[in-house]
Design a protein around this motif. Structure first.
Motif, PDB file in Angstrom:
ATOM      1  N   UNK A 116      27.122  24.537  43.625  1.00  0.00           N
ATOM      2  CA  UNK A 116      27.772  23.565  44.501  1.00  0.00           C
ATOM      3  C   UNK A 116      29.292  23.600  44.390  1.00  0.00           C
ATOM      4  N   UNK A 117      29.808  24.546  43.622  1.00  0.00           N
ATOM      5  CA  UNK A 117      31.259  24.685  43.509  1.00  0.00           C
ATOM      6  C   UNK A 117      31.563  25.978  42.759  1.00  0.00           C
ATOM      7  N   UNK A 118      32.799  26.408  42.842  1.00  0.00           N
ATOM      8  CA  UNK A 118      33.285  27.564  42.086  1.00  0.00           C
ATOM      9  C   UNK A 118      34.807  27.476  42.088  1.00  0.00           C
ATOM     10  N   UNK A 119      35.450  28.422  41.411  1.00  0.00           N
ATOM     11  CA  UNK A 119      36.905  28.295  41.271  1.00  0.00           C
ATOM     12  C   UNK A 119      37.654  28.540  42.571  1.00  0.00           C
ATOM     13  N   UNK A 120      37.076  29.339  43.481  1.00  0.00           N
ATOM     14  CA  UNK A 120      37.639  29.649  44.797  1.00  0.00           C
ATOM     15  C   UNK A 120      38.858  30.563  44.728  1.00  0.00           C
ATOM     16  N   UNK A 121      39.271  30.951  43.540  1.00  0.00           N
ATOM     17  CA  UNK A 121      40.512  31.712  43.392  1.00  0.00           C
ATOM     18  C   UNK A 121      40.323  33.116  42.829  1.00  0.00           C
ATOM     19  N   UNK A 122      39.242  33.352  42.084  1.00  0.00           N
ATOM     20  CA  UNK A 122      39.046  34.682  41.498  1.00  0.00           C
ATOM     21  C   UNK A 122      38.707  35.683  42.606  1.00  0.00           C
ATOM     22  N   UNK A 123      38.764  36.968  42.259  1.00  0.00           N
ATOM     23  CA  UNK A 123      38.497  38.012  43.255  1.00  0.00           C
ATOM     24  C   UNK A 123      37.108  37.866  43.863  1.00  0.00           C
ATOM     25  N   UNK A 124      36.121  37.506  43.029  1.00  0.00           N
ATOM     26  CA  UNK A 124      34.758  37.402  43.538  1.00  0.00           C
ATOM     27  C   UNK A 124      34.607  36.229  44.502  1.00  0.00           C
ATOM     28  N   UNK A 125      35.192  35.098  44.161  1.00  0.00           N
ATOM     29  CA  UNK A 125      35.120  33.952  45.070  1.00  0.00           C
ATOM     30  C   UNK A 125      35.804  34.266  46.400  1.00  0.00           C
ATOM     31  N   UNK A 126      36.940  34.914  46.324  1.00  0.00           N
ATOM     32  CA  UNK A 126      37.669  35.251  47.554  1.00  0.00           C
ATOM     33  C   UNK A 126      36.886  36.246  48.408  1.00  0.00           C
ATOM     34  N   UNK A 127      36.035  37.036  47.754  1.00  0.00           N
ATOM     35  CA  UNK A 127      35.219  38.008  48.476  1.00  0.00           C
ATOM     36  C   UNK A 127      33.912  37.400  48.984  1.00  0.00           C
ATOM     37  N   UNK A 128      33.709  36.092  48.779  1.00  0.00           N
ATOM     38  CA  UNK A 128      32.477  35.443  49.212  1.00  0.00           C
ATOM     39  C   UNK A 128      31.319  35.664  48.271  1.00  0.00           C
TER      40      UNK A 128
END
Length: 373
Positions: A116-128
């Motif tokens: 239900x959440x994540x850091x939104x900033x790491x490479x993986x989050x930015x890649x979806x």
């Protein structure tokens, strides 16, 4: 007249006081929760976090029972947070939106999966690929975790859920909510590796295990155009497997299976959590074939290196999917008429369902009707 007026005034004052007290009291949600490790689940309430500017309140309609729920209640994977409200296969309807929410409206059909959440900033989050968030602690899981506000997260065995609007998925109208709920974990757990490793026309795919995960793997792989074989301990579910779309169904208890199918498959997805001889399954792969582990055995797996060296084979793993891919999966399933095969149960049968899952006595996913909580 005077007495009547006094009584009315007193009643009104009491009502106003009650309203003020209710407004000040923290909201709660009716749930089924495990009060302690390995304890039976029971009805109760947990705090409902306030609706933030970018949050939505979901009226949960259905929640699937995943084997990982049982593992976490039993602390098989580490220390848990109790009381624990399991459930990360959630389907419902938006009941309220925060003032900053523009993507969702009251009445929208939504799903919630494993985080239900994540850091939104790491490479993986930015890649979806939020499921592989590399921040400390990784993604915030739907339950048995601590949110960024420092409070425990509670899952889908509940009447309602408040989550960040960005972490909800849209359930297409073509998918009934009850059969859509298991797609939020079981469905994406199979869709992701089948997509990543290119299951499709001209590819031979084997699904190990025909359970909550495996039966959806068969449906999805067949819809993608692959030739699909089920590898199961016995032929007990053979008729089911063929009806679900498998082209072939083989018993792994029969040594001839490993001889006759040697070097046959481009991709094998292992859905079971039991300790298997993976070296034997690697021998079923063609040159450059891949065995993907999605089940989570309690013990470390061991592999004979020669099984990898011979045929340049790969052993890999896959964990659920990110938000974009999960939405893609839901849309794909709606387009192809794919939903889970379910047994709908009232909440007071959750403990019975847990016992039946452990006994492999379900075809193929228990789903809780949360109206019964």
């Amino acid at each position: 007249m005077t007495n009547t007026t006094l009584t009315t005034t007193a009643t009104r004052a009491a009502t106003d006081a009650t309203d003020i007290a209710d407004a000040a009291a923290p909201a709660t949600i009716a749930v089924y929760a495990a009060p302690a490790p390995k304890a039976p689940l029971e009805r109760g309430t947990v705090p409902r976090r306030p609706l933030g500017a970018n949050d939505i309140l979901i009226d949960i309609k259905f929640a699937g029972i995943c084997h990982s729920d049982i593992h976490q209640v039993g602390e098989d994977w580490g220390q848990g947070i109790f009381p624990m409200v399991p459930g990360h296969e959630i389907a419902g309807v938006v009941a309220e939106v925060g003032p900053g929410v523009t993507r969702w409206s009251v009445g929208d059909r939504v799903g919630v999966g494993c985080f239900v959440d994540s850091c939104r900033e790491c490479d993986n989050c930015r890649a979806g690929l939020q499921q592989y968030c590399t921040s400390e602690g990784g993604p915030v899981f739907t339950y048995n975790a601590v949110g960024r506000d420092g409070t425990p997260t509670y899952g889908g065995y509940a009447k309602q859920l408040v989550i960040d609007a960005d972490y909800a998925l849209r359930i297409p109208d073509a998918l009934p909510l009850d059969v859509a709920a298991p797609l939020l974990c079981a469905g994406i757990t199979l869709y992701s590796p089948l997509t990543h490793w290119g299951a499709g026309p001209g590819k031979r795919v084997a699904i190990v295990g025909l359970g909550g995960l495996g039966h959806l793997g068969v449906k999805i792989a067949r819809a993608k155009g692959a030739e699909v074989t089920v590898l199961s301990q016995s032929l007990r579910k053979r008729e089911d497997g063929l009806k679900l779309g498998a082209h072939d169904y083989r018993a792994t208890s029969d040594p001839a299976t490993f001889t006759e199918l040697a070097g046959r498959f481009d991709l094998i997805v292992n859905t079971v959590s039991a300790d298997l001889d993976l070296s034997g399954y690697l021998g079923l792969l063609r040159l450059d074939g891949t065995l993907v582990q999605v089940g989570a055995p309690e013990k470390p797996v061991t592999v004979n290196a020669h099984a990898l060296l011979t045929g340049r084979r790969s052993l890999s793993g896959s964990m659920i999917g990110g938000l974009p891919e999960t939405q893609e999966m839901l849309d794909f399933c709606a387009e192809h008429g794919i939903g889970a095969e379910i047994e709908l149960i009232p909440a007071d049968r959750i403990n019975e369902a847990y016992a039946r899952v452990l006994a492999s006595d379900v075809r193929y996913r228990f789903v809780i009707d949360t109206a019964t909580i």
